[in-house]
Design a protein around this motif. Structure first.
Motif: not given
Length: 785
Positions: A329-338, A349-360, A542-549
């Motif tokens: 089983t994979i931990r619950p995931i939620w993500s957000e862009i912009d 990007f957050t998976r369980g109790e691990t979270q990354s805030l990433t900027a380009v 799960e990631m592609l539910k946030t942005i798929d392209a």
């Protein structure tokens, strides 16, 4: 004094190349010292271990240091001090690769400080030193009495044109679609790290097996060298730990069931740690204050063993994990862009109790990261920085700059994402991942967040990438094992494997594996890889539910960029004296212009926020680099009108003569243009004096041919010889040669060329307009033409 006699062992590679290990000649005051050589590449490795452990140290204080001496490649350091300074990222990565294989091979109860130093003292571009560093370090330890469960070695395995090869040159490595470094002992794989072009799990297993076979040969050579030195056995005696078996037994008996119950109850990381701590405090509460001082140090050590065993038995027997998940089983995931309006692209990007805030951030070639070492020197246009602040794990600790761990995790994520950046990408791309929470596989969260942020930034990645960290729990006695997907921090710490795998839906792009037990079978590794693929695909979905392209374009406030290629000869004209022209263009159009030479081509990169300004910059550069093409039609502007024609500018600084005879098919007595008029012309080429010839009439419909003699003469005009050859004497006026450039007089007034006129004039019309005495049209042409 005679030079000491060196002891040398040789290793023969399958392709005929040779590696030598030499000892007894250099650095003899170190506990162990070897020189490993392959071709012209030489590494000096030394090791020193203290006899005793420092008081209170209950771990192995191992330091692995790798440094490249610039003299090894005949170079002088490019920094201000002109000497080797702090280690580069590439050197740090090599240190980590060696450390991760050496560390598990020392005895668990050996706590003396050990220092391994590896120096590149000679460099040959055909032999990469990174692949030899592990062999050199292990050989230096193998010839000492330092307790060590080796030897080990490392090799680079690459697949080039479908063939697996060992330790290729850097040039050949660039052609590889698989590039991994394998570290192993004779019996088991210890470490794997590398990058791939979407390969399958089966192909990866094949490459690991191929590398292990070569490592076995290198380990045997180290064993022979140790025997010749006389240090294969025995190893030094040490006693770095003291134990109390009575306390050990009491801790296990009174706490195991309670710890097992805590482990079995699903809870968050902090709550679980508090519950474990409460069990230990309850055990210590039975002792007086004086007794606790003696009991507590032992109790903590044994309680840690209880935690480890309880978790492992729970997973092996009940298939239940610390947070209540099943092994797959994979931990619950939620993500957000912009999420960050000021960044060019961002994602959480957050998976369980691990979270990354990433900027380009998108930049120009001027923003590229300069990589300068003995072996390589280039501008890196895609790079990723990973930050792991102490608050991400609820700690307060000193900040001491970028750690080796941060460099290593960032490099893994960078390798994983580098494979999806299109080759035609014009931008310099910097990704920054700030880990805001951490409870396992934060580097894999960085990969996922990085993919989302790139798509949010409008970077046209080829495919999205996801990553997952796999764990393992084994029981050697029963033969049971359980592979864990998306491991927690505790499962990493207490388990037997940390195996990070990244990839697209079509294959693996990067991996990093550390094995903490000996004798890991390939069957277990295959199971882990197949389970990792299922986990990766779930996370990707799960990631592609946030942005798929990727977004169709970069954001309005992000720089837009265009790339031009011009002949190298034009670079000087674009830059101008002292950079005057290029600086003025950047000021006028609010753009950034970067130029680099690639062979005979000048690559010009134009960036700015406003596309109209970029287009204006391109137009200005095109004017400077304009080269007319014979037969092309241009919209020109009249710059000067003469009796015999008009001078027309078809580009800035590029003018040609539109002769009066080339304006229309019918006879034209007066040029019908004024300065500033626009006229469409065709470029006919250059005359003998390298002057441009333009024509307008060839773009107009040709009038119908006339009947009779005049028509026949017109139809046959193309077969007539040049005017200068029509008569023996040449000039109809006499006294001069009729030349091809159209001049009627020998030594005349150097009149402009009229070539092309006779082929196009209507029948019955004179070829030239008569000149009056002293008339010379060329004297009236614009200055500089």
């Amino acid at each position: 004094m005679n030079a000491p006699q060196a002891i040398i062992e040789k290793i023969q590679l399958k392709d005929g190349r040779e590696i030598t290990i030499e000892t007894g000649k250099l650095a003899k005051q170190a506990n162990g010292s070897v020189v490993v050589r392959m071709g012209g590449t030489m590494l000096l490795a030394t090791v020193v271990a203290n006899k005793d452990a420092s008081p209170g140290v209950d771990f192995l204080p191992l330091t692995v240091d790798y440094r490249e001496k610039f003299y090894s490649g005949g170079k002088i350091p490019g920094n201000f001090f002109r000497r080797e300074a702090r280690p580069s990222d590439e050197e740090i990565l090599t240190m980590r690769l060696v450390d991760r294989v050496l560390r598990p091979l020392f005895p668990d109860d050996f706590h003396a400080e050990v220092q391994v130093m590896i120096s590149l003292i000679s460099y040959d571009k055909e032999c990469m030193p990174e692949a030899l560093a592990g062999l050199a370090a292990s050989a230096a330890i193998a010839i000492t009495d330092i307790p060590f469960n080796g030897p080990m070695s490392e090799v680079t395995v690459a697949r080039i044109d479908g063939q697996l090869v060992i330790n290729p040159s850097r040039e050949n490595l660039e052609k590889a679609d698989l590039n991994i470094l394998v570290g192993a002992t004779k019996d088991s794989i210890v470490m794997v790290e590398g990058v791939m072009d979407e390969i399958t799990e089966e192909e990866m297993i094949e490459a690991i097996k191929f590398g292990h076979e070569e490592i076995k040969v290198q380990v045997e050579a180290q064993e022979r060298l140790a025997e010749r030195v006389g240090k294969s056995l025995p190893k030094r005696e040490y006693s770095h730990e003291t134990h109390d078996e009575e306390i050990r037994e009491k801790v296990w008996k009174e706490t195991f069931d309670k710890v097992y119950e805590v482990a079995k109850t699903p809870s968050a990381k902090e709550e679980r740690h508090e519950n474990f701590k409460a069990v230990l405090e309850e055990f210590l509460a039975q002792y007086s204050e004086e007794e606790v001082e003696t009991v507590e140090p032992f109790a903590k050590i044994y309680f840690h063993d209880v935690e480890k065993e309880a978790m492992r038995q729970m997973i092996l027997n009940e298939k239940i994990r610390l947070d209540g998940r099943t092994p797959e089983t994979i931990r619950p995931i939620w993500s957000e862009i912009d999420y960050l309006p000021g960044a060019h692209g961002s994602a959480v990007f957050t998976r369980g109790e691990t979270q990354s805030l990433t900027a380009v951030t998108l930049g120009s070639v001027k923003d590229a990261n300069m990589v300068d070492s003995v072996a390589i020197n280039y501008d890196e246009k895609f790079f990723l920085h990973y930050n792991f602040p102490p608050f991400s794990t609820g700690e307060a600790r000193p900040l001491r700059g970028t750690s080796r761990r941060e460099v290593g995790h960032g490099n893994l994520a960078q390798r994983a994402l580098s494979k999806i950046i299109p080759a035609e990408n014009p931008y310099t791309i910097r990704i920054v991942s700030d880990i805001l929470e951490s409870n396992g596989s934060s580097s894999m969260a960085t990969v996922c967040a990085g993919t989302l942020a790139l798509m949010d930034a409008g970077v046209q990645i080829t495919k999205p990438v996801s990553g997952i960290a796999m764990g393992l729990v084994t029981d050697p006695e029963s033969g049971k094992f359980t592979v864990l997907s998306d491991i927690l921090g505790d499962e990493d710490h207490l388990g037997d494997m940390d195996f990070k795998v990244t990839g697209t839906a079509d294959g693996i792009t990067a991996c990093q594996m550390d094995i903490k037990i000996q004798g890991l079978s390939m069957d277990i590794m295959e199971t882990a890889l197949k389970q990792a693929r299922e986990g990766r695909l779930h996370i990707l979905g799960e990631m592609l539910k946030t942005i798929d392209a990727p977004r169709a374009d970069v954001k309005p406030h992000a720089p837009k960029m265009e790339v031009l290629e011009v002949p190298k000869d034009f670079i000087g004209a674009i830059i101008g004296p002292g950079g005057k022209i290029i600086q003025q263009m950047q000021k006028d159009f609010d753009t950034v212009i970067a130029i680099e030479e690639i062979g005979e081509i000048g690559r010009i990169e134009i960036s700015g926020v406003n596309r109209e300004n970029i287009n204006a910059t391109i137009a200005a550069i095109n004017e400077i680099t304009f080269v007319p093409v014979v037969g092309e039609v241009y919209n020109g502007k009249v710059v000067k009108v003469m009796d015999f024609g008009a001078f027309v500018a078809i580009a800035k600084g590029t003018e040609g003569l539109l002769h009066i005879s080339e304006i229309d098919w019918k006879r034209t007595d007066k040029v019908p243009y004024s300065e500033g008029d626009e006229v469409e012309v065709k470029f006919l080429g250059f005359d003998d004096r390298k002057k441009m010839k333009l024509s307008r009439k060839v773009l107009l419909p040709r009038p119908p041919r006339e009947e009779g003699k005049e028509g026949e003469r017109r139809e046959n005009r193309d077969s007539r010889p040049p005017r200068g050859d029509r008569r023996e004497g040449g000039d109809r006026r006499g006294g001069g040669d009729r030349r091809e450039n159209g001049d009627r007089r020998q030594g005349g007034n150097n009149r402009p060329s009229h070539s092309g006129r006779t082929d196009e004039r209507p029948a019955g019309e004179d070829t030239f307009k008569p000149l009056n005495e002293g008339e010379n049209p060329i004297d009236e042409k614009p200055e500089g033409f």
